[in-house]
Design an enzyme around this catalytic site. Structure first.
Site, mmCIF file in Angstrom:
data_model
loop_
_atom_site.group_PDB
_atom_site.id
_atom_site.type_symbol
_atom_site.label_atom_id
_atom_site.label_comp_id
_atom_site.label_asym_id
_atom_site.label_seq_id
_atom_site.Cartn_x
_atom_site.Cartn_y
_atom_site.Cartn_z
ATOM 1 N N TRP A 148 -40.802 -13.882 4.705
ATOM 2 C CA TRP A 148 -39.503 -14.353 4.219
ATOM 3 C C TRP A 148 -39.317 -15.838 4.597
ATOM 4 O O TRP A 148 -38.881 -16.637 3.768
ATOM 5 C CB TRP A 148 -38.383 -13.508 4.819
ATOM 6 C CG TRP A 148 -37.012 -13.829 4.297
ATOM 7 C CD1 TRP A 148 -36.392 -13.252 3.220
ATOM 8 C CD2 TRP A 148 -36.094 -14.801 4.820
ATOM 9 N NE1 TRP A 148 -35.142 -13.796 3.049
ATOM 10 C CE2 TRP A 148 -34.940 -14.748 4.015
ATOM 11 C CE3 TRP A 148 -36.139 -15.690 5.890
ATOM 12 C CZ2 TRP A 148 -33.823 -15.563 4.240
ATOM 13 C CZ3 TRP A 148 -35.033 -16.510 6.122
ATOM 14 C CH2 TRP A 148 -33.894 -16.443 5.306
ATOM 15 N N ASP B 186 -40.131 -5.038 8.696
ATOM 16 C CA ASP B 186 -41.273 -5.939 8.526
ATOM 17 C C ASP B 186 -41.017 -6.952 7.404
ATOM 18 O O ASP B 186 -40.328 -6.645 6.433
ATOM 19 C CB ASP B 186 -42.521 -5.097 8.212
ATOM 20 C CG ASP B 186 -43.811 -5.869 8.456
ATOM 21 O OD1 ASP B 186 -43.764 -6.936 9.105
ATOM 22 O OD2 ASP B 186 -44.864 -5.401 7.994
ATOM 23 N N LEU C 176 -23.491 7.469 17.102
ATOM 24 C CA LEU C 176 -24.880 7.183 16.697
ATOM 25 C C LEU C 176 -25.775 6.918 17.900
ATOM 26 O O LEU C 176 -25.428 6.150 18.795
ATOM 27 C CB LEU C 176 -24.878 5.943 15.779
ATOM 28 C CG LEU C 176 -26.256 5.402 15.371
ATOM 29 C CD1 LEU C 176 -26.932 6.331 14.367
ATOM 30 C CD2 LEU C 176 -26.143 3.997 14.782
ATOM 31 N N ARG D 116 -49.003 -12.595 19.340
ATOM 32 C CA ARG D 116 -48.527 -13.693 18.476
ATOM 33 C C ARG D 116 -48.404 -14.989 19.275
ATOM 34 O O ARG D 116 -48.366 -14.955 20.513
ATOM 35 C CB ARG D 116 -47.188 -13.309 17.865
ATOM 36 C CG ARG D 116 -47.346 -12.118 16.935
ATOM 37 C CD ARG D 116 -46.144 -11.916 16.082
ATOM 38 N NE ARG D 116 -46.353 -10.777 15.198
ATOM 39 C CZ ARG D 116 -45.612 -10.494 14.151
ATOM 40 N NH1 ARG D 116 -44.590 -11.263 13.851
ATOM 41 N NH2 ARG D 116 -45.868 -9.447 13.403
ATOM 42 N N SER E 203 -43.549 -4.735 18.997
ATOM 43 C CA SER E 203 -44.573 -3.759 19.367
ATOM 44 C C SER E 203 -45.391 -4.247 20.553
ATOM 45 O O SER E 203 -45.397 -5.438 20.882
ATOM 46 C CB SER E 203 -45.497 -3.490 18.175
ATOM 47 O OG SER E 203 -46.372 -4.585 17.978
ATOM 48 N N THR E 204 -46.122 -3.303 21.175
ATOM 49 C CA THR E 204 -47.010 -3.689 22.285
ATOM 50 C C THR E 204 -48.073 -4.669 21.779
ATOM 51 O O THR E 204 -48.635 -5.426 22.564
ATOM 52 C CB THR E 204 -47.702 -2.444 22.901
ATOM 53 O OG1 THR E 204 -48.186 -1.616 21.842
ATOM 54 C CG2 THR E 204 -46.740 -1.633 23.744
ATOM 55 N N HIS F 66 -36.952 -14.573 11.667
ATOM 56 C CA HIS F 66 -36.543 -13.514 12.597
ATOM 57 C C HIS F 66 -35.021 -13.489 12.747
ATOM 58 O O HIS F 66 -34.413 -12.439 12.861
ATOM 59 C CB HIS F 66 -37.223 -13.705 13.950
ATOM 60 C CG HIS F 66 -38.711 -13.453 13.902
ATOM 61 N ND1 HIS F 66 -39.244 -12.296 13.375
ATOM 62 C CD2 HIS F 66 -39.775 -14.207 14.289
ATOM 63 C CE1 HIS F 66 -40.567 -12.342 13.451
ATOM 64 N NE2 HIS F 66 -40.919 -13.494 14.005
ATOM 65 N N GLY G 10 -41.750 -12.903 8.668
ATOM 66 C CA GLY G 10 -42.657 -14.058 8.571
ATOM 67 C C GLY G 10 -42.815 -14.504 7.124
ATOM 68 O O GLY G 10 -42.700 -15.690 6.806
HETATM 69 C C1 IPE Z 1 -44.835 -3.846 13.186
HETATM 70 O O1 IPE Z 1 -45.000 -4.936 12.351
HETATM 71 C C2 IPE Z 1 -43.965 -4.206 14.340
HETATM 72 C C3 IPE Z 1 -42.566 -4.522 14.035
HETATM 73 C C4 IPE Z 1 -42.003 -4.512 12.871
HETATM 74 C C5 IPE Z 1 -41.780 -4.854 15.180
HETATM 75 P P1 IPE Z 1 -46.259 -5.917 12.453
HETATM 76 O O2 IPE Z 1 -46.041 -6.938 11.407
HETATM 77 O O3 IPE Z 1 -46.438 -6.369 13.840
HETATM 78 O O4 IPE Z 1 -47.477 -4.931 12.086
HETATM 79 P P2 IPE Z 1 -48.891 -5.242 11.439
HETATM 80 O O5 IPE Z 1 -49.537 -6.268 12.311
HETATM 81 O O6 IPE Z 1 -48.647 -5.760 10.070
HETATM 82 O O7 IPE Z 1 -49.576 -3.917 11.426
HETATM 83 C C1 IPE Z 2 -41.435 -8.187 11.524
HETATM 84 O O1 IPE Z 2 -41.699 -9.301 10.748
HETATM 85 C C2 IPE Z 2 -40.787 -8.547 12.823
HETATM 86 C C3 IPE Z 2 -41.666 -8.430 14.000
HETATM 87 C C4 IPE Z 2 -42.890 -7.996 14.006
HETATM 88 C C5 IPE Z 2 -41.084 -8.805 15.246
HETATM 89 P P1 IPE Z 2 -43.100 -10.024 10.772
HETATM 90 O O2 IPE Z 2 -42.993 -11.228 11.646
HETATM 91 O O3 IPE Z 2 -44.189 -9.083 11.090
HETATM 92 O O4 IPE Z 2 -43.215 -10.491 9.259
HETATM 93 P P2 IPE Z 2 -44.548 -10.675 8.411
HETATM 94 O O5 IPE Z 2 -45.258 -9.368 8.404
HETATM 95 O O6 IPE Z 2 -45.339 -11.745 9.097
HETATM 96 O O7 IPE Z 2 -44.073 -11.086 7.066
HETATM 97 MG MG MG Z 3 -45.427 -7.979 9.877
#
Ligand code: IPE
Ligand code: IPE
Ligand code: MG
Length: 243
Positions: A25, A20, A131, A71, A65-66, A37, A23
């Protein structure tokens, strides 16, 4: 020798990572979200290689995630594009490293090109004995448990499973991760402290580590520090610590 010492004899068998912070970053570096990403994918390479090198049995990575379908379309498209790119560019090396890939999640709901690449990666690496690399895409823990219930109901209707035979082992056998150890160590980067629907069943007794770093900044040293932290924990599973 690694910069952060950890005990190679007592590794977590199964590590889960919620990658996580891409975004934030991108925002921090004044870049477009897609570049966040992309930077996240770079961080991923090193962690996979090293997990295989140090002898982790299973590594499960939360990639999409589902809930991530909510987004903006441009971001979902960028993520799907990166996914394809990742598999195309990494598959040879992963295969050479004897890594076996498994996708956790509903592949059928993904675009056809991605579905094909993921299926191919699974089939090609199926005989590998190193692995176990699980990549969670279009994955949700609740969806996985619901799917397990549906599959058991189907077997019961078909006369292959009696209701009395539905126990924890039976549920486990109907999860994507059937036959794998539970998650021992769960890492979520970026300082967020929630599961966001990741491996609800498998994390029942996981040790949680929440590094502050955003995923694209997460290094091997950070990874090893998480392993060392895991090794400092006392796991009791509801019992009493040995005297
Ligand atoms: C969880 O992160 C999903 C992944 C890292 C792929 P999100 O950024 O989507 O989760 P929330 O919305 O903060 O709970
Ligand atoms: C995790 O990074 C990657 C995915 C969920 C695909 P985010 O995109 O959720 O990053 P933040 O939480 O917005 O910083
Ligand atoms: Mg996130």
């Amino acid at each position: 020798m690694y910069a952060v010492p950890f005990d190679p004899q007592h590794l977590p068998r199964h590590v889960g990572i919620i990658m996580d912070g891409n975004g934030r970053w991108a925002k921090k570096n004044k870049l477009k979200i897609a570049l966040g990403h992309r930077a996240g994918t770079e961080a991923l390479r090193g962690i996979i290689r090293n997990s295989s090198d140090i002898g982790i049995q299973a590594l499960s990575l939360y990639a999409f995630s589902t809930e991530n379908w909510q987004r903006p379309k441009a971001e979902v498209d960028a993520l799907m594009g990166l996914l394809l790119e990742f598999f195309q560019s990494e598959i040879d090396e992963l295969n050479e490293r004897n890594i076996r890939i498994l996708i956790l999640g509903e592949k059928d709901e993904l675009p056809p090109e991605q579905r094909l690449a993921l299926n191919r990666a699974e089939i090609r690496t199926f005989p590998n004995t190193g692995l176990r690399l699980n990549i969670a895409i279009n994955y949700g823990g609740r969806a996985e448990l619901t799917r397990a219930a549906r599959r058991m109901a189907r077997e019961a209707v078909d006369g292959l499973l009696l209701p009395e035979e539905i126990n924890e082992a039976a549920v486990e056998n109907h999860l994507y991760t059937a036959g794998m150890p539970d998650v021992d160590l769960l890492i979520r980067t970026s300082g967020e402290m929630r599961l966001s629907n990741f491996m609800l069943w498998q994390c029942a007794y996981a040790e949680f580590v929440f590094p502050q770093k955003l995923w694209p900044d997460f290094t091997l040293e950070d990874y090893h520090a998480c392993i060392a932290q895991y090794q400092s924990r006392s796991r009791r599973w509801g019992g009493r610590e040995a005297e």
